[in-house]
Design an enzyme around this catalytic site. Structure first.
Site, PDB file in Angstrom:
ATOM      1  N   GLU A  33       0.821  -1.212   0.000  1.00  0.00           N
ATOM      2  CA  GLU A  33       0.000   0.000   0.000  1.00  0.00           C
ATOM      3  C   GLU A  33       0.854   1.261   0.000  1.00  0.00           C
ATOM      4  O   GLU A  33       0.521   2.241  -0.660  1.00  0.00           O
ATOM      5  CB  GLU A  33      -0.950   0.003   1.201  1.00  0.00           C
ATOM      6  CG  GLU A  33      -2.012  -1.088   1.165  1.00  0.00           C
ATOM      7  CD  GLU A  33      -2.918  -0.998  -0.060  1.00  0.00           C
ATOM      8  OE1 GLU A  33      -2.940   0.064  -0.708  1.00  0.00           O
ATOM      9  OE2 GLU A  33      -3.587  -1.994  -0.374  1.00  0.00           O
ATOM     10  N   TYR A 116      -6.054   6.741   3.932  1.00  0.00           N
ATOM     11  CA  TYR A 116      -6.253   5.633   3.000  1.00  0.00           C
ATOM     12  C   TYR A 116      -5.517   4.368   3.450  1.00  0.00           C
ATOM     13  O   TYR A 116      -6.104   3.297   3.574  1.00  0.00           O
ATOM     14  CB  TYR A 116      -5.817   5.996   1.578  1.00  0.00           C
ATOM     15  CG  TYR A 116      -5.635   4.748   0.745  1.00  0.00           C
ATOM     16  CD1 TYR A 116      -6.738   4.022   0.307  1.00  0.00           C
ATOM     17  CD2 TYR A 116      -4.364   4.217   0.501  1.00  0.00           C
ATOM     18  CE1 TYR A 116      -6.592   2.833  -0.394  1.00  0.00           C
ATOM     19  CE2 TYR A 116      -4.200   3.037  -0.194  1.00  0.00           C
ATOM     20  CZ  TYR A 116      -5.314   2.350  -0.633  1.00  0.00           C
ATOM     21  OH  TYR A 116      -5.168   1.167  -1.297  1.00  0.00           O
ATOM     22  N   ASP A 134      -9.916   5.491  -1.808  1.00  0.00           N
ATOM     23  CA  ASP A 134      -8.800   5.995  -2.595  1.00  0.00           C
ATOM     24  C   ASP A 134      -9.373   6.742  -3.798  1.00  0.00           C
ATOM     25  O   ASP A 134     -10.585   6.908  -3.925  1.00  0.00           O
ATOM     26  CB  ASP A 134      -7.866   4.856  -3.026  1.00  0.00           C
ATOM     27  CG  ASP A 134      -8.458   4.068  -4.182  1.00  0.00           C
ATOM     28  OD1 ASP A 134      -9.692   3.981  -4.256  1.00  0.00           O
ATOM     29  OD2 ASP A 134      -7.697   3.547  -5.007  1.00  0.00           O
ATOM     30  N   CYS A 187     -13.663   1.615 -14.776  1.00  0.00           N
ATOM     31  CA  CYS A 187     -14.184   2.973 -14.574  1.00  0.00           C
ATOM     32  C   CYS A 187     -13.021   3.948 -14.436  1.00  0.00           C
ATOM     33  O   CYS A 187     -12.852   4.622 -13.426  1.00  0.00           O
ATOM     34  CB  CYS A 187     -15.076   2.999 -13.328  1.00  0.00           C
ATOM     35  SG  CYS A 187     -16.119   4.464 -13.199  1.00  0.00           S
ATOM     36  N   CYS A 194     -17.451   1.370 -20.154  1.00  0.00           N
ATOM     37  CA  CYS A 194     -18.772   1.083 -19.581  1.00  0.00           C
ATOM     38  C   CYS A 194     -19.367  -0.210 -20.145  1.00  0.00           C
ATOM     39  O   CYS A 194     -20.198  -0.853 -19.501  1.00  0.00           O
ATOM     40  CB  CYS A 194     -19.708   2.251 -19.820  1.00  0.00           C
ATOM     41  SG  CYS A 194     -19.152   3.799 -19.053  1.00  0.00           S
ATOM     42  N   CYS A 197     -18.664  -3.041 -17.786  1.00  0.00           N
ATOM     43  CA  CYS A 197     -18.832  -2.730 -16.356  1.00  0.00           C
ATOM     44  C   CYS A 197     -19.915  -3.612 -15.719  1.00  0.00           C
ATOM     45  O   CYS A 197     -21.048  -3.663 -16.194  1.00  0.00           O
ATOM     46  CB  CYS A 197     -19.198  -1.269 -16.172  1.00  0.00           C
ATOM     47  SG  CYS A 197     -19.408  -0.819 -14.429  1.00  0.00           S
ATOM     48  N   CYS A 203     -25.617   2.484 -12.573  1.00  0.00           N
ATOM     49  CA  CYS A 203     -24.783   3.687 -12.626  1.00  0.00           C
ATOM     50  C   CYS A 203     -25.585   4.931 -12.977  1.00  0.00           C
ATOM     51  O   CYS A 203     -26.163   5.041 -14.068  1.00  0.00           O
ATOM     52  CB  CYS A 203     -23.654   3.493 -13.631  1.00  0.00           C
ATOM     53  SG  CYS A 203     -22.532   4.914 -13.718  1.00  0.00           S
TER      54      CYS A 203
END
Length: 293
Positions: A33, A116, A134, A187, A194, A197, A203
């Site tokens: 991370e 985060y 994030d 995304c 899309c 997705c 959405c």
DNA sequence: GATCCGTGGTA
DNA sequence: TTACCAAGGAT
């Protein structure tokens, strides 16, 4: 936001990243991370693998000099992260019995661990049900929940509130990982796919016809000629050098003497560079005893 | 909240 | 080629 659908997509499509492999320790998650802060995945993979093989526990990194961490950081960028990761490893080894904390507040107290990363470690390292926010999550929720093309400026409290609203009771950590993955590969900021997705039917942005956001207002981060570039050049010399280098060697990396001095001074203040007794420069902790002329 | 802090891939 | 920007944090 259909959590089941999103998680099913993640199960089938997630990239196989080394820190996602079964058996990755919370320490491995923490290292990943920190390395991933503002740094693309493909540049982190090899360095992370090397670090975890070399330093499998916080105490093994803590046993090294800070300079060794900075050198092994290579060119991931923002080398203060290496320094802070070394400091965090030391704090974990000394104050937490070499066990990465599993609570957000304890993680937040570690150097280099912010809102985060603390939640990411609690969630992905320990499976805790904590909201993880994030830039990917913010963008996905801006579109899917609010119908906006882009997320507004970050606001920790508001962002956490948004995520909490959609976080499922079961498999919360996996849901968060899936949300981030969706933002990273589907995304995306530039050209969202899309068509592929898994939550397109939920959405708000797609439903509204994918309206464009505010075209204006973006300071734009330049790099050429900045202190960041000069600091990077100076540090690159020290990383490559086996021994402390004289000032004259550093003088060759940038023509503007005043900027050079300012940057060298800031590197010394940051603890990324250390001066030897004979006036040469080295990574911190790597300067041997002064060699008297 | 605005600014600073690296690096290199991509359109 | 220039410009954008990628799993943020500290001040």
């Amino acid at each position: 936001m259909n959590a089941t659908q999103l998680i099913a997509w993640f199960d089938a499509e997630a990239r196989e990243l080394p820190w996602r492999a079964p058996g990755t320790t919370p320490w491995g998650v923490l290292v990943s991370e920190v390395m991933l802060q503002q740094t693309p995945v493909h540049r982190v993979v090899d360095v992370w693998t090397e670090w975890l093989a070399r330093w499998p526990r916080p105490s093994s990194l803590a046993a090294e000099t800070p300079g060794t961490a900075v050198r092994a950081w290579g060119k991931l960028g923002y080398p203060r992260r290496a320094l802070r990761l070394h400091a965090a490893a030391t704090a974990i080894a000394v104050q937490h019995g070499d066990v990465v904390p599993d609570e957000v507040d304890a993680l937040l107290a570690l150097p280099g661990i912010g809102a985060y990363t603390a939640r990411a470690v609690a969630a992905f390292g320990y499976g805790r049900r904590v909201p993880v926010v994030d830039t990917n999550v913010r963008r996905v929720l801006a579109r899917a929940m609010h119908g906006l093309a882009d997320s507004g400026p970050p606001s920790t409290s508001r962002d956490l509130s948004d995520v909490t609203r959609v976080l499922p009771q079961a498999q919360a950590a996996r849901f968060s990982a899936a949300l981030m993955e969706l933002g990273a590969v589907v995304c995306t900021a530039r050209r969202p796919r899309c068509g592929g997705c898994p939550v397109a039917s939920d959405c708000a942005w797609l439903r509204a016809g994918r309206p464009t956001g505010n075209v204006a207002a973006r300071p734009g981060q330049r790099y050429a000629g900045t202190d960041r570039q000069v600091r990077g050049l100076l540090l690159d010399v020290l990383r490559a050098a086996a021994d402390p280098v004289p000032r004259a060697r550093l003088d060759t990396v940038w023509p503007d003497a005043q900027q050079r001095e300012r940057c060298l001074g800031s590197l010394l203040l940051d603890g990324l560079v250390q001066q030897t007794h004979d006036g040469r420069f080295a990574l911190p902790g790597e300067a041997p005893a002064a060699i008297t002329p």
